[in-house]
Design an enzyme around this catalytic site. Structure first.
Site, PDB file in Angstrom:
ATOM      1  N   HIS A   9      37.304 -33.556  14.632  1.00 39.23           N
ATOM      2  CA  HIS A   9      36.815 -34.036  13.338  1.00 39.23           C
ATOM      3  C   HIS A   9      37.800 -33.705  12.206  1.00 39.23           C
ATOM      4  CE1 HIS A   9      35.929 -29.888  12.247  1.00 39.23           C
ATOM      5  NE2 HIS A   9      35.472 -30.273  11.067  1.00 39.23           N
ATOM      6  N   ASP A  42      35.131 -28.655  18.103  1.00 40.48           N
ATOM      7  CA  ASP A  42      35.415 -29.939  17.464  1.00 40.48           C
ATOM      8  C   ASP A  42      36.667 -29.909  16.596  1.00 40.48           C
ATOM      9  OD1 ASP A  42      35.381 -32.433  16.334  1.00 40.48           O
ATOM     10  OD2 ASP A  42      33.216 -32.473  16.042  1.00 40.48           O
ATOM     11  N   HIS A  54      38.440 -33.920   7.243  1.00 36.40           N
ATOM     12  CA  HIS A  54      39.100 -33.049   6.278  1.00 36.40           C
ATOM     13  C   HIS A  54      40.442 -33.585   5.797  1.00 36.40           C
ATOM     14  CE1 HIS A  54      35.904 -30.268   6.898  1.00 36.40           C
ATOM     15  NE2 HIS A  54      36.205 -30.061   8.154  1.00 36.40           N
ATOM     16  N   ASP A  84      31.904 -31.138   5.330  1.00 37.53           N
ATOM     17  CA  ASP A  84      31.162 -30.943   6.582  1.00 37.53           C
ATOM     18  C   ASP A  84      29.663 -31.161   6.430  1.00 37.53           C
ATOM     19  OD1 ASP A  84      33.181 -30.289   8.476  1.00 37.53           O
ATOM     20  OD2 ASP A  84      33.336 -28.283   7.620  1.00 37.53           O
ATOM     21  N   HIS A  95       0.811  -1.222   0.000  1.00 39.91           N
ATOM     22  CA  HIS A  95       0.000   0.000   0.000  1.00 39.91           C
ATOM     23  C   HIS A  95       0.840   1.266   0.000  1.00 39.91           C
ATOM     24  CE1 HIS A  95      -2.565  -3.183   1.784  1.00 39.91           C
ATOM     25  NE2 HIS A  95      -3.562  -2.568   1.161  1.00 39.91           N
TER      26      HIS A  95
END
Lengths: 456, 180
Positions: free
Chosen positions: A217, A214, A222, A364, A112
């Site tokens: 990991h 973490d 990786h 990941d 509007h």
């Protein structure tokens, strides 16, 4: 919990984690009711990251983002302050701004033609004669502002709750760590232009907890990225004696003290050289300890959903989009004082390693999405998840490191303390009552002025 | 291709040339879909620039060039050596997100060939539709357009430049381990 495993509001959320035994109930990663409570209890009451000051250099500069699932406009005002308000018209609720970023004198709703100034206040409307004199108080009509906006060394945060503790208290002693990123050189930091966004079919906490602690990991997930960038050499073993987890109010920094691990992942001799030249100056500025930590294998999250890799220059938030979905927004953060060609080199390297097509990042998403969606299994999700690594390695009263400190970088310590904070927020009736975890050491605002800091 | 010298001079690609470049594009994505990355690398020029910008939604009145400014964040801003790193990763045997392998199909359409200032180089426009499927039911599609520069070298063409314009804003996929 009811018999069918549904969560009642006002529940005891402490039952979903056990810090002493070291487990987390997997239902927190997929349950719709828990997710809705997170939006109420956590995202509507936390300091949410909304911008870096460098993204909004001029009056009228704006960007759009989210606090939880609430869309907000973040805009620089003529007086240089930054205002944050909900991107929804108070008339019929339509979304007002559709651009990711830009410069505007006003925001106009497509429905509007209601127009708002850069602070979100109603400043005009199409066919104003539709309203008689007492129909509307224009001075009180506006897009809903957040309760508070505050900045810490370039990072701008906002909260919807007026009772949220000050940003300084919220960050607490974690500022000692944060300054390694934000204040390692005169001039501070800035964001590179652009923002890369991608959507993951995963719970937002998997991103946040991965970065909060973490390190474990990395050597496995990786491995392919490490071997590709080093010509076949895997991640080196972690020095468990000289690496740490540190947690303050759910924020966590896991780190080594070898000084080069994260920087070397970028694979750029120019970046390495820059930081090596900076390091002695950093020691003068922030103390020896911090200059040694900087650049080491490390990852960081600020509670609830803000993460970065110090030395790798990726900065990101995990925006919740439902229990099984989040949007990752990533930026590149660099020192303002760096030469332009080095900023370019860093930007290229960040995208090569931690963009959606990055050598490290791309492994990941598979993990986080499958950790989430597998919990659709009724019996699968009854099994508690193991968060026990390093549970007895707490270091009491470390002479230098603030926060709750655990020795050994391969650990679930920061993750456990992240979930402890999650319980704090989920259960707190008012955020005024949030405990400091742990009791702060710092009293002033400036970590560089801590007594004896240069000796450390 | 004995008649092409005159055609290059007149700067109008022949049907034969267009066909040859089309076949080159098709062969390229067949190698990618079959994960024959070493052969694919041989199609890339030593001075390759492989560029895919990030997408920022802005109003029409905003003339900021978000697409060609290489100082901004890009999905890809690669030369041949960094493309090689990406390929090397796939060969390590520990690229877990690719084992079991992803199923790929690249559809390449809307191919147009234009001559350039250099007689041995051609601009080639195309659109791509890249489909990926993983494990049970993970799938996504990536759609966009490309502007390439291909260079004739002997009896083949080498990719010198690729500008990939994605048509998404938020990448609706958890990674981008695919060449487009």
């Amino acid at each position: 919990m009811t018999a069918n495993g549904q969560v009642n509001s006002g529940e005891d959320f402490g039952r979903f984690i056990d810090l002493r035994k070291g487990w987390v109930d997997r239902r927190i990663f997929s349950d719709e009711k828990i997710y809705q409570r997170e939006l109420q209890q956590i995202f509507a009451r936390s300091w949410n990251f909304v911008a870096h000051e460098s993204q909004l250099p001029r009056a009228g500069d704006f960007l759009t983002t989210y606090m939880g699932e609430d869309p907000v406009i973040v805009a620089r005002q003529r007086d240089q302050s930054i205002k944050v308000f909900i991107n929804s018209c108070p008339h019929r609720g339509n979304r007002v701004c559709f651009a990711d970023a830009g410069n505007a004198r006003r925001f106009v709703c497509n429905y509007h033609g209601w127009a708002f100034d850069t602070a979100g206040k109603l400043s005009g409307m199409h066919a104003e004669y539709a309203y008689d004199e007492n129909d509307i108080d224009k001075s009180q009509t506006r897009m809903q502002p957040v309760a508070k906006v505050a900045a810490y060394k370039g990072l701008v945060f906002a909260t919807f709750d007026p009772d949220t503790p000050s940003l300084d208290d919220w960050l607490g002693d974690f500022r000692w760590y944060l300054d390694m990123l934000l204040d390692n050189e005169e001039g501070g930091t800035e964001f590179i232009g652009g923002c890369i966004r991608s959507e993951f079919p995963a719970n937002w906490k998997f991103g946040a907890e991965n970065f909060v602690g973490d390190a474990y990991h990395a050597g496995w997930t990786h491995d392919s990225g490490a071997r590709a960038t080093t010509g076949g050499i895997p991640f080196p073993d972690i020095d468990m004696e000289n690496s740490f987890h540190s947690s303050v109010n759910g924020h966590g920094w896991e780190f080594g003290t070898e000084g080069v691990g994260d920087i070397s992942l970028l694979g750029s001799p120019a970046v390495m050289e820059y930081y090596e030249k900076l390091r002695p100056k950093m020691a003068d500025r922030l103390g020896k300890m911090r200059s040694q930590i900087w650049g080491s294998v490390a990852s960081v999250s600020l509670f609830p959903n803000i993460s970065f890799l110090p030395g790798i220059s990726t900065f990101r938030i995990w925006l919740p989009k439902g229990p099984e979905k989040f949007e990752l927004r990533t930026w590149v953060i660099v020192n303002k004082a760096m030469p332009e060609d080095l900023k370019r080199e860093i930007t290229k390297r960040v995208m090569l390693t931690f963009g959606p097509g990055g050598l490290f990042e791309m492994d990941d998403g598979e993990n986080w999405s499958n950790c989430t969606t597998v919990n659709r299994g009724e019996v699968t999700r009854r099994q508690l998840l193991h968060y026990g690594s390093g549970i007895s390695r707490r270091v009491d009263d470390h002479p230098i490191l603030p926060g709750t400190v655990f020795r050994g970088q391969y650990s679930d310590a920061n993750q456990r303390l992240f979930y402890e904070r999650w319980v704090d927020l989920m259960e707190a009736k008012s955020v005024k009552d949030l405990p400091q975890r742990p009791e702060p050491r710092m009293t002033g605002r400036e970590t560089r002025e801590l007594v004896g800091v240069s000796a450390l | 291709m004995t008649s092409t010298i005159e055609d290059r001079a007149s700067r109008r690609p022949t049907l034969e040339l267009i066909k040859e470049l089309e076949q080159t594009l098709y062969r390229e994505v067949r190698l990618l879909d079959q994960e024959r990355h070493d052969e694919w690398m041989e199609m890339l020029a030593e001075d390759l620039h492989y560029h895919m910008p990030g997408i920022e939604t802005r109003y029409r009145r905003d003339k900021t060039d978000t697409l060609h400014d290489l100082s901004r964040m890009c999905y890809y801003n690669d030369d041949k050596s960094t493309i090689q790193l990406r390929v090397d990763r796939l060969k390590t045997g520990t690229a877990w997100s690719e084992d079991p392998p992803t199923r790929y199909a690249h559809l390449i359409t809307n191919i147009e060939v234009e001559p350039t200032e250099r007689p041995e180089e051609y601009t080639v426009y195309s659109n791509f539709y890249a489909y990926r499927s993983r494990n049970e039911r993970d799938e996504d599609t990536l759609v966009g357009s490309r502007e390439d520069l291909w260079r004739r070298e002997g009896d083949r063409f080498l990719l010198v430049k690729r500008f990939i314009l994605p048509k998404w804003s938020v990448l609706l996929s958890k990674n981008l381990n695919v060449f487009l």
